[in-house]
Design a protein around this motif. Sequence first.
Motif, PDB file in Angstrom:
ATOM      1  N   ASN A   3       4.073  10.746   9.726  1.00  0.00           N
ATOM      2  CA  ASN A   3       3.275   9.644   9.192  1.00  0.00           C
ATOM      3  C   ASN A   3       3.414   8.347   9.995  1.00  0.00           C
ATOM      4  OD1 ASN A   3       5.740   8.487   8.461  1.00  0.00           O
ATOM      5  ND2 ASN A   3       5.607   9.169   6.346  1.00  0.00           N
ATOM      6  N   THR A  50       0.834  -1.194   0.000  1.00  0.00           N
ATOM      7  CA  THR A  50       0.000   0.000   0.000  1.00  0.00           C
ATOM      8  C   THR A  50       0.873   1.249   0.000  1.00  0.00           C
ATOM      9  OG1 THR A  50      -1.749  -1.140   1.231  1.00  0.00           O
ATOM     10  CG2 THR A  50      -1.809   1.264   1.218  1.00  0.00           C
ATOM     11  N   VAL A  94       9.227   6.132   7.313  1.00  0.00           N
ATOM     12  CA  VAL A  94       8.470   6.485   8.519  1.00  0.00           C
ATOM     13  C   VAL A  94       9.109   7.720   9.172  1.00  0.00           C
ATOM     14  CG1 VAL A  94       7.662   5.712  10.770  1.00  0.00           C
ATOM     15  CG2 VAL A  94       7.877   4.070   8.893  1.00  0.00           C
ATOM     16  N   ASP A 116      -2.421  -6.570   9.597  1.00  0.00           N
ATOM     17  CA  ASP A 116      -3.783  -6.066   9.436  1.00  0.00           C
ATOM     18  C   ASP A 116      -4.754  -7.160   9.027  1.00  0.00           C
ATOM     19  OD1 ASP A 116      -2.980  -3.547  10.138  1.00  0.00           O
ATOM     20  OD2 ASP A 116      -2.737  -2.836   8.065  1.00  0.00           O
ATOM     21  N   VAL A 142       7.917  -1.468   6.219  1.00  0.00           N
ATOM     22  CA  VAL A 142       7.371  -0.118   6.251  1.00  0.00           C
ATOM     23  C   VAL A 142       8.503   0.829   5.863  1.00  0.00           C
ATOM     24  CG1 VAL A 142       6.213   1.647   7.598  1.00  0.00           C
ATOM     25  CG2 VAL A 142       5.777  -0.758   8.098  1.00  0.00           C
ATOM     26  N   GLU A 169       2.727  -6.134   3.437  1.00  0.00           N
ATOM     27  CA  GLU A 169       2.443  -7.214   4.388  1.00  0.00           C
ATOM     28  C   GLU A 169       2.177  -8.498   3.621  1.00  0.00           C
ATOM     29  OE1 GLU A 169      -0.681  -6.252   7.098  1.00  0.00           O
ATOM     30  OE2 GLU A 169       0.608  -4.929   8.293  1.00  0.00           O
ATOM     31  N   ARG A 185       6.774  -8.359   6.673  1.00  0.00           N
ATOM     32  CA  ARG A 185       6.243  -6.992   6.713  1.00  0.00           C
ATOM     33  C   ARG A 185       7.380  -6.003   6.483  1.00  0.00           C
ATOM     34  NH1 ARG A 185       4.410  -2.600  10.357  1.00  0.00           N
ATOM     35  NH2 ARG A 185       2.327  -1.980   9.632  1.00  0.00           N
ATOM     36  N   ASN A 187       2.745   4.269   9.863  1.00  0.00           N
ATOM     37  CA  ASN A 187       2.494   3.627   8.572  1.00  0.00           C
ATOM     38  C   ASN A 187       3.489   3.994   7.479  1.00  0.00           C
ATOM     39  OD1 ASN A 187       0.153   2.240   9.472  1.00  0.00           O
ATOM     40  ND2 ASN A 187      -1.035   4.128   9.266  1.00  0.00           N
ATOM     41  N   VAL A 212       3.762   0.500   2.809  1.00  0.00           N
ATOM     42  CA  VAL A 212       3.618  -0.636   3.719  1.00  0.00           C
ATOM     43  C   VAL A 212       3.392  -1.901   2.905  1.00  0.00           C
ATOM     44  CG1 VAL A 212       2.283  -1.678   5.582  1.00  0.00           C
ATOM     45  CG2 VAL A 212       2.653   0.790   5.559  1.00  0.00           C
ATOM     46  N   ASN A 244       0.899   4.886   0.794  1.00  0.00           N
ATOM     47  CA  ASN A 244       0.140   5.899   1.522  1.00  0.00           C
ATOM     48  C   ASN A 244       0.302   7.284   0.918  1.00  0.00           C
ATOM     49  OD1 ASN A 244      -0.875   4.088   3.548  1.00  0.00           O
ATOM     50  ND2 ASN A 244       1.177   4.067   4.443  1.00  0.00           N
TER      51      ASN A 244
END
Length: 252
Positions: free
Chosen positions: A238, A58, A234, A197, A231, A247, A229, A241, A245, A60
């Motif tokens: 923010n 994803t 960061v 998630d 990320v 997963e 996972r 997330n 991201v 963001n």
Amino acid sequence: MRRLISVLTFFAAAATVILLWAGCSETPTDNSAIADTTPDISSYFPLNPGSSLQYMETSNVFGQTSYYRCTIGEGVNVGGYTVYEWTRQNVHYPLSVDTGYLFSENDGLYYFESSNTIPEKLLESPLEVGNSWLRFDPSQNLLDADDIIAITTESNNIKPADDAQDSLPSGGQITKTYPTIGSNYFEISAIEDIDLDNGNTFEDCLKVENQINDASNYYWYARGVGLVRYVVGVDPDNYPNGELVGEIVMTR
């Protein structure tokens, strides 16, 4: 008489306890039953040909979600090392396929995206909090592109080279197939349980991190699976997330 019987009963019971204790104390300890639980690189990133990991990624920043399937190919011999294809395919656009390569050597797990790149060290032993290492070490000459890797732009498939070793073609690659970016170091900052998630839980994950400008990147590796996972980007604005991201949603 009753008192004498009580005394004799007491001593008989005491003698029984002493004999049982003595018998137990003479029983040797079987140390062979104690397993060695020290984790190694293959524990946290098994290179099993044919296995695949599917990720939901994803952004963001752009508000987009994509699905990618990463598959480990058959191992081939390159300069004495067993090297595995790491193929990244967009699930919704199956023709979008890129290939990188993974191999394990001594105390490290390495990735490189093409024949003319320095191998990137993803993990390094000992797998303990505080251990840090260089991602790209100029002194590393594990794979010699001039002598070992035959460069071709005809195919993304591994083909036997003339010298009976297999070649790693670089043609067809569009983007890097592994999500690591940032400064030239990695550090294991924690060993922790994580909840994804999608409801999946992984215990005792290695949390590996580095920096990119004023932001941080995090990567979690689970035993028996690999990268579960990540990320990227960061910062305080923010957190937690980041900008990107990923997963794991499926293994096969």
